[in-house]
Motif scaffolding. Structure first.
Motif, PDB file in Angstrom:
ATOM      1  N   ILE A 147       0.398   5.040 -15.630  1.00 18.54           N
ATOM      2  CA  ILE A 147       0.668   3.595 -15.711  1.00 18.54           C
ATOM      3  C   ILE A 147       0.036   3.027 -16.979  1.00 18.54           C
ATOM      4  O   ILE A 147      -1.109   3.323 -17.298  1.00 18.54           O
TER       5      ILE A 147
ATOM      6  N   CYS B  31       3.698   9.301 -10.202  1.00 13.06           N
ATOM      7  CA  CYS B  31       3.021   9.356 -11.510  1.00 13.06           C
ATOM      8  C   CYS B  31       2.383  10.723 -11.720  1.00 13.06           C
ATOM      9  O   CYS B  31       2.477  11.320 -12.795  1.00 13.06           O
ATOM     10  N   ALA B  32       1.717  11.226 -10.670  1.00 14.31           N
ATOM     11  CA  ALA B  32       1.017  12.503 -10.786  1.00 14.31           C
ATOM     12  C   ALA B  32       2.006  13.660 -10.869  1.00 14.31           C
ATOM     13  O   ALA B  32       1.860  14.559 -11.700  1.00 14.31           O
TER      14      ALA B  32
ATOM     15  N   ARG C 292       0.828  -1.218   0.000  1.00 18.45           N
ATOM     16  CA  ARG C 292       0.000   0.000   0.000  1.00 18.45           C
ATOM     17  C   ARG C 292       0.855   1.258   0.000  1.00 18.45           C
ATOM     18  O   ARG C 292       0.550   2.234  -0.678  1.00 18.45           O
TER      19      ARG C 292
ATOM     20  N   LEU D 211       3.992   5.540  -5.578  1.00 21.46           N
ATOM     21  CA  LEU D 211       3.976   5.457  -7.038  1.00 21.46           C
ATOM     22  C   LEU D 211       2.940   6.426  -7.604  1.00 21.46           C
ATOM     23  O   LEU D 211       3.191   7.101  -8.611  1.00 21.46           O
ATOM     24  N   GLY D 212       1.793   6.496  -6.938  1.00 19.89           N
ATOM     25  CA  GLY D 212       0.753   7.423  -7.391  1.00 19.89           C
ATOM     26  C   GLY D 212       1.223   8.868  -7.335  1.00 19.89           C
ATOM     27  O   GLY D 212       0.982   9.649  -8.264  1.00 19.89           O
TER      28      GLY D 212
ATOM     29  N   PHE E 102       3.884   1.486  -1.138  1.00 19.49           N
ATOM     30  CA  PHE E 102       4.523   1.552  -2.460  1.00 19.49           C
ATOM     31  C   PHE E 102       3.566   2.188  -3.469  1.00 19.49           C
ATOM     32  O   PHE E 102       3.933   3.090  -4.223  1.00 19.49           O
ATOM     33  N   LEU E 103       2.322   1.704  -3.462  1.00 20.74           N
ATOM     34  CA  LEU E 103       1.325   2.235  -4.400  1.00 20.74           C
ATOM     35  C   LEU E 103       1.072   3.719  -4.170  1.00 20.74           C
ATOM     36  O   LEU E 103       0.909   4.485  -5.128  1.00 20.74           O
TER      37      LEU E 103
END
Lengths: 299, 299
Positions: free
Chosen positions: A106, A99-100, A89, A95-96, A91-92
């Motif tokens: 993704i 990405c933003a 969680r 990553l979010g 990590f996600l």
């Protein structure tokens, strides 16, 4: 095999023209640029690093390769080794944010479940109109670098327990790829690459790929105020900065006299010949036996 | 997290339109198709498998995902964990054979060195003019499959020590992706995917993605002569074939009555509703608790 032996052997296989003979950091498919990194716990990041920072860095380091090609990010394919829920969680979430913030959505990927050490993989796809390689420097070109050097290396020491400025730790854990600078420079630089293993070794690689010698002015290597406060700015501190990895700044060659047109510092010059030499106000600087940070055998 | 939980969470991140909401096996970027697999020793292949076969299968399984999109291979990005010289050289030899035979050159990649278990990664890039998804089946469509089913599953048993035909072992170790068939079918099929986890589970996935029910005729599931000699062809043998993984055949939906136009067998039919049901000459076949081969949590 060593990485160099493996890559040499791989060159004997059927190669796509866009592989650039496996001599560059990215592959080219028309206007598309592809780059791939594999990272492993304990090799490329510390088991104690926050999972969100691991995710950020996995994306950021790939985007840094795109930045060095002057490419804008298009998307990322993630290869993820599932772990415990807390790690996954966090990590996600990281990553979010990456990405933003860095502007890379993704595209897809794959997951596996294996015993530790965790291995993660990311393939980033970007788009560019011009190919800029590390091999295009010309004799007489000036060598420039964006930002400051050595912060991430000092941050790694802080991550391992030394007490020091948070800005240095942040430089190690959440590098910001120089995407905007890369897009500007792609139209101007004769050669470009990102500084991932250390300024000296990466400058030597650019010189070797271009069939030239490169001479670095160690006094010119840009150090942040935080770095100077933490390590000082004498020859030892400057050599430490220039041989540490994970800077993710852009290193580029411009005809002598041309302005960089982005925030950058002139740190050296290319000449006929081959090899790396380093000078400061006291004269020639003996090169350390390890001129850069080597992740095991990984580049 | 489980793979399904991870993918669900990943959907909350910035997603590229070409990610197809992470509901398909490949991503689309204009005419380009991207697919990525991560494989681990002891999970996706046996430590005793010949390294050249591991390389072949790593490329072939990614190309099978491209085949299911009707895409022609363009190139592959390899993520490789360096090991001992013997393994590395044999891996490279097998990869070279696969690249040459299957028509996919190397574009680039990355290497690392970590402790076992070895993790390998490959991103394959292909090109297609038409998008065919697993979600396009229509009520009344016939379900078809290329080749024969169950050979690789039987080959896995042979790799683990059972005595049986070499052709089955070869089907497990050196699958041939259905690239030519995929390119023909992409222009005709309403839905297509490759059979990687087992005919029944993959048919159920196609039905679910299409919002339909699917009914399989177990007696129609095509078995090779070698498979029939090794396992027989009764209900038990047919169920074993239809629930084994690694077939890498193409599963596709065509309007009822249309010929497949490639070597394939009609094995079922889609209807309004949802869920998977299986019949043979004796009537409805109770479904096994594990309708397909699951590599840990990987698809």
């Amino acid at each position: 095999l060593t990485e160099a032996e493996f890559i040499a052997a791989l060159r004997a296989l059927p190669l796509h023209n866009g592989a650039m003979a496996l001599a560059d950091d990215a592959a080219h498919l028309g206007e598309w640029v592809l780059t791939k990194d594999l990272i492993a716990e304990g090799v490329h990041y510390l088991a104690a690093d926050p999972p969100g920072d691991v995710a950020w860095k996995l994306l950021a380091t790939n985007l840094s390769d795109l930045a060095a090609k002057g490419a804008a990010p298009v998307g990322a394919m993630l290869g993820y080794a599932l772990g415990d829920d807390t790690f996954d969680r966090a990590f996600l979430a990281g990553l979010g944010e990456a990405c933003a913030t860095l502007g890379c959505p993704i595209l897809g990927g794959d997951t596996i479940r294996v015993e530790a050490p965790r291995v993660l993989s990311l393939t980033a796809i970007g788009r560019t109109e011009r190919r800029v390689l590390r091999s295009g420097a010309r004799a007489g070109d000036a060598l420039w670098v964006t930002g400051t050097i050595g912060d991430a290396g000092a941050g790694l020491a802080i991550a391992k327990g030394e007490v020091g400025p948070g800005a240095l730790l942040a430089a190690y854990r959440r590098p910001i790829p120089r995407l905007a600078e890369g897009r500007v420079l792609a139209n101007r630089a004769n050669a470009m690459m990102d500084v991932s293993d250390g300024l000296l070794i990466d400058a030597a690689r650019m010189a070797e790929a271009s069939g030239l010698a490169v001479k670095i002015d160690l006094d010119a290597v840009p150090l942040s105020a935080e770095y100077r406060a933490f390590r000082g700015q004498d020859r030892v501190a400057r050599l430490a900065a220039a041989t540490a990895g994970d800077d993710y700044e852009l290193l580029f060659a411009l005809p002598e006299g041309e302005p960089a047109s982005v925030a950058a510092t002139r740190v050296g010059r290319f000449a006929e010949g081959h090899g790396l030499s380093v000078f400061d106000s006291e004269g020639e600087v003996p090169l350390p036996s390890t001129p850069g940070y080597m992740h095991g055998t990984s580049g």
